[in-house]
Write a protein that holds these residues in place. Structure first.
Motif, PDB file in Angstrom:
ATOM      1  N   GLY A 274       0.890  -1.046  -0.023  1.00 27.97           N
ATOM      2  CA  GLY A 274       0.143  -0.217   0.042  1.00 27.97           C
ATOM      3  C   GLY A 274       0.796   1.367   0.123  1.00 27.97           C
ATOM      4  N   GLY A 275       2.000   0.948   0.211  1.00 33.69           N
ATOM      5  CA  GLY A 275       3.057   2.201   0.026  1.00 33.69           C
ATOM      6  C   GLY A 275       3.694   3.007   1.256  1.00 33.69           C
ATOM      7  N   LEU A 276       2.991   2.625   2.449  1.00 31.56           N
ATOM      8  CA  LEU A 276       3.786   3.308   3.742  1.00 31.56           C
ATOM      9  C   LEU A 276       4.836   2.527   3.959  1.00 31.56           C
ATOM     10  N   THR A 277       5.874   3.322   4.826  1.00 38.46           N
ATOM     11  CA  THR A 277       7.074   2.804   5.364  1.00 38.46           C
ATOM     12  C   THR A 277       6.998   2.641   6.668  1.00 38.46           C
ATOM     13  N   ARG A 278       7.125   1.521   7.438  1.00 38.59           N
ATOM     14  CA  ARG A 278       7.158   1.532   8.988  1.00 38.59           C
ATOM     15  C   ARG A 278       8.196   0.780   9.511  1.00 38.59           C
ATOM     16  N   GLN A 279       8.615   1.322  10.764  1.00 36.44           N
ATOM     17  CA  GLN A 279       9.525   0.712  11.493  1.00 36.44           C
ATOM     18  C   GLN A 279       9.244  -0.563  12.452  1.00 36.44           C
ATOM     19  N   TYR A 280       9.753  -1.529  12.148  1.00 36.92           N
ATOM     20  CA  TYR A 280       9.538  -2.750  13.091  1.00 36.92           C
ATOM     21  C   TYR A 280      10.834  -3.298  13.759  1.00 36.92           C
ATOM     22  N   SER A 281      10.989  -3.421  15.097  1.00 35.89           N
ATOM     23  CA  SER A 281      12.074  -3.943  15.875  1.00 35.89           C
ATOM     24  C   SER A 281      12.085  -5.433  15.413  1.00 35.89           C
ATOM     25  N   LEU A 282      13.298  -5.735  15.500  1.00 37.81           N
ATOM     26  CA  LEU A 282      13.727  -7.151  15.374  1.00 37.81           C
ATOM     27  C   LEU A 282      13.722  -7.828  16.748  1.00 37.81           C
ATOM     28  N   CYS A 283      12.958  -8.919  16.738  1.00 38.52           N
ATOM     29  CA  CYS A 283      12.842  -9.685  17.920  1.00 38.52           C
ATOM     30  C   CYS A 283      13.365 -11.016  17.917  1.00 38.52           C
ATOM     31  N   ASN A 284      14.067 -11.474  17.133  1.00 38.10           N
ATOM     32  CA  ASN A 284      14.970 -12.864  17.410  1.00 38.10           C
ATOM     33  C   ASN A 284      16.232 -12.566  17.848  1.00 38.10           C
ATOM     34  N   ASP A 285      17.048 -13.815  17.922  1.00 37.06           N
ATOM     35  CA  ASP A 285      18.132 -13.893  18.429  1.00 37.06           C
ATOM     36  C   ASP A 285      19.161 -13.166  17.712  1.00 37.06           C
ATOM     37  N   PRO A 286      20.112 -12.124  17.916  1.00 36.20           N
ATOM     38  CA  PRO A 286      20.984 -11.472  17.048  1.00 36.20           C
ATOM     39  C   PRO A 286      21.975 -12.191  16.452  1.00 36.20           C
ATOM     40  N   THR A 287      22.135 -13.502  16.965  1.00 34.61           N
ATOM     41  CA  THR A 287      23.083 -14.351  16.376  1.00 34.61           C
ATOM     42  C   THR A 287      22.609 -15.218  15.152  1.00 34.61           C
ATOM     43  N   GLU A 288      21.226 -14.939  15.165  1.00 30.03           N
ATOM     44  CA  GLU A 288      20.683 -15.777  13.761  1.00 30.03           C
ATOM     45  C   GLU A 288      20.930 -14.887  12.502  1.00 30.03           C
ATOM     46  N   SER A 289      21.270 -15.570  11.440  1.00 31.56           N
ATOM     47  CA  SER A 289      21.476 -14.708  10.522  1.00 31.56           C
ATOM     48  C   SER A 289      20.418 -15.197   9.073  1.00 31.56           C
ATOM     49  N   HIS A 290      19.715 -16.385   9.519  1.00 32.71           N
ATOM     50  CA  HIS A 290      18.957 -16.849   8.587  1.00 32.71           C
ATOM     51  C   HIS A 290      17.540 -16.280   8.540  1.00 32.71           C
ATOM     52  N   ARG A 291      17.069 -15.391   9.358  1.00 34.96           N
ATOM     53  CA  ARG A 291      15.951 -14.749   9.399  1.00 34.96           C
ATOM     54  C   ARG A 291      15.687 -13.459  10.228  1.00 34.96           C
ATOM     55  N   TYR A 292      14.745 -12.666  10.126  1.00 36.72           N
ATOM     56  CA  TYR A 292      14.319 -11.677  10.965  1.00 36.72           C
ATOM     57  C   TYR A 292      12.960 -12.159  11.451  1.00 36.72           C
ATOM     58  N   LEU A 293      12.728 -11.627  12.585  1.00 38.61           N
ATOM     59  CA  LEU A 293      11.427 -11.777  13.144  1.00 38.61           C
ATOM     60  C   LEU A 293      10.717 -10.291  13.697  1.00 38.61           C
ATOM     61  N   ILE A 294       9.708  -9.898  13.370  1.00 37.01           N
ATOM     62  CA  ILE A 294       9.229  -8.739  13.686  1.00 37.01           C
ATOM     63  C   ILE A 294       7.775  -9.160  14.155  1.00 37.01           C
ATOM     64  N   GLY A 295       7.392  -8.167  15.201  1.00 33.82           N
ATOM     65  CA  GLY A 295       6.095  -8.439  15.419  1.00 33.82           C
ATOM     66  C   GLY A 295       5.162  -7.050  15.660  1.00 33.82           C
TER      67      GLY A 295
END
Ligand code: FES
Length: 322
Positions: free
Chosen positions: A49-70
């Motif tokens: 829809g065109g908006l930009t929003r900020q979402y914090s990453l809430c997975n373990d920072p040692t992971e490099s295979h994914r980002y998890l946002i809530g």
């Protein structure tokens, strides 16, 4: 200003985490490791829809295979969270920024006091897990409207640091509610305070801390969305571009960014809500009327920088370093 690098990701999993809260697990479309991040980081998400929003990453920072946002579905939002909930399904692709961290841990602190309100738990949980791994001294207070609306309750309850976490439910008994003023009554040397949550919660925490004399250097905070609608008393003013001497009128119902865009002058933006700092612009003359939540009170009082996506002017003209 150069645009930050962007990443193409796919929604590998979308889960209901709590009432009105979904988590999205994002993986790189090309299957390569994602850029590293530290606790407190967020990504800018280009929402359907065109908006930009900020979402914090809430997975373990040692992971490099994914980002998890809530993502909380916020009925008062301008559509970003509703689009995430309704229009984004597993398998869909998205463009996001590389992680940015405006909310880092102060690793040299003696003790860390973490306060989360509602969906503000996302960066705070990542911080708590990090602090637990490093053996740091910390305490987490997590305030929500009810148990049903408490994201990550199970993950926290099952964690090794569960005894350091205090849940506070608005619909629970008075005895378990958080007395913010009492908690922050006495600033402690070496203790750093971190807060994230809705604006009312953050204002209450930061207001209590400042009233009790907590030094600004020990306060760390990150706002999410904000109400940047024009106010009834807003008037028109002028901005002058220092490089060319060109003057642009900002009407009462337009932001500086919008007025400049209409005149063909682009200012890079992201949140358009005064929370991310992307649009920060140097003010050379005139007095801004700050409406952002990015600058500290001291930085706002200095009047050297302002956020043209939402802030306005007290003086008839601002001269901008553009
Ligand atoms: S665009 Fe985010 S503060 Fe202005």
């Amino acid at each position: 200003m150069t645009a930050p690098p962007s990443l193409e990701v796919r929604v590998a999993r979308k889960s209901v985490e709590a009432q009105d809260i979904c988590t999205f697990e994002l993986v790189a479309v090309d299957g390569r490791p994602l850029p590293a991040f530290a606790a407190g980081s967020h990504v800018d998400v280009q929402v359907p829809g065109g908006l930009t929003r900020q979402y914090s990453l809430c997975n373990d920072p040692t992971e490099s295979h994914r980002y998890l946002i809530g993502v909380l579905r916020d009925p008062a939002s301008r559509g970003g969270s509703a689009a995430m909930h309704e229009r984004l399904a597993e398998g869909d692709t998205l463009t996001i920024s590389a992680p940015k961290n405006h909310f880092p841990l102060a690793h040299d602190a003696k003790r860390h006091l973490l306060l989360a309100g509602g969906i503000g738990i996302t960066p705070i949980l990542c911080m708590a897990e990090r602090l637990a791994i490093t053996g740091a001294d910390f305490e987490l207070h997590y305030c929500t409207r009810s148990r049903e609306r408490t994201a990550f309750h199970g993950r926290i309850a099952a964690s090794a640091f569960a005894q350091r976490v205090h849940f506070h439910f608005d619909d629970g008994a008075t005895v378990q509610k958080l007395d913010i003023a009492a908690l922050l009554e006495t600033p402690q040397a070496g203790t750093h305070l971190y807060v994230c949550g809705p604006k009312g919660f953050m204002d209450a925490v930061l207001g209590s801390a400042r009233a009790s004399g907590w030094p600004e250097a020990q306060l760390h905070y990150e706002f999410f969305g904000a109400d940047v609608a024009p106010l009834a008393g807003d008037g028109a003013f002028e901005v002058m571009l220092a490089s060319s001497g060109r003057v642009v009128v900002v009407p009462k119902d337009r932001s500086v960014v919008q007025a400049l865009a209409a005149a063909g002058i682009e200012v890079q933006t992201s949140c358009e809500q005064g929370v991310c700092g992307t649009c920060l612009t140097r003010v050379l003359e005139g007095e801004p009327e700050h409406r952002d939540m990015y600058l500290t009170p001291e930085e706002q009082a200095a009047n050297e920088l302002f956020t043209p996506c939402c802030s306005r002017a007290k003086s008839a003209r601002l001269v901008l370093d553009l």
